[in-house]
Design an enzyme around this catalytic site. Sequence first.
Site: not given
Length: 391
Positions: A142, A293, A319, A379
């Site tokens: 991603c 985050e 996403h 990932f």
Amino acid sequence: MWDALLGGVSGAGPITHFDATQFKCRIAAEVKGFDAGVFFDRKESRKLDRFSQYGLVAVDEAVRDAGLEAGGLNLDRVGVVFGTGMGGVGTFEGEAISYAQTGFVPRFSPFFVTKTIGDICAGQISIKYGFRGPNFSTMAACASSAIAVSEAFTLIRLGKADIVVSGGSEAAIIPCSIGGFSSMQALSTRNDDPATASRPFDKDRDGFVLGEGAGVLILEELEHAKARGAKIYAEITGSGLSADAFHVAASHPEGLGAMNAMRLAVEDSGMSLTDVDHINTHGTSTPIGDVSEPKAVVSLFGDHARSLTLNSTKSMMGHLLGAAGAVEAIATVLAVKNDVVPPTINHFTDDPDIAPLDFSFNKPTCRRVDFALSNAFGFGGHNACLAFRKY
């Protein structure tokens, strides 16, 4: 896209690309009304996986917007760096199913390989426009397209190109990826209410909503852009890349890699942490990532974290996996240009485990945005942060 973001419009809905009735997750943020026949003739369309089709359509929009079709360019110094996380996975799945359904008779399409490999969209772009500069694909889950933008920026700084077409594309709303992510318990199962399923930083978040599409940014050396009278939206000033070195799928619990990527992007820009006004977060609506985050933001920015406006456009677009970084970078650039931060929609309940920062919940925030960051994590522990400044 920008109008929909500012309006807090969700793109999520029931999956229509295939029959998802037997799946735990039956919702996604699909591209609406896409007709390949509008953009490609039938012969050309057969040679392109949907991820390449999305990419080529987005590149065409960007090339026209940047005025590159007008000519007069040294095509040897126009490059392409294009990312994807899954590549032509839809083609791969279709060929595997056909192989099984024919009793394992090996009758594969002659276009199978060239539709599936992840680099092929970058190649197709260069072939279509004759761009003969550096050409390659980035694949880092991603973070793929954010890293593509970073690499494009680096090529220009090193003097290896004047212009680089950068970004990424993804078309992974197919049975095997929905099933695979579901088995990891990564996807939201709020099937009865898809519009509110993506809930970044909300206490009741239950996973991300898979999206699809493509985003493209044309990066150009400043003097070269000024000489041809190019439209300039913002200035890219830095990038930061790091690794969590922690887990194949979970982010570092303290956000160590995210913190390093943001720090490096600000340092690369020659700016100070207190100069940052806005962060477009990775913000996926997953239980672990949405905690780590904000921890990284607080750890890095200290007291200035309270002055930042954060958001997650994934609350509306879902996403986009490998395309997320580029699409969200576009949203960040427009926030810088227009001095408004799109909202993080679908916030209903505060999570006590999440640092109480300004996430622009449920409505856009109008404020001066001179310097902003865009985060993308993948990932494997891949982290990327892009820095943009008002031009």
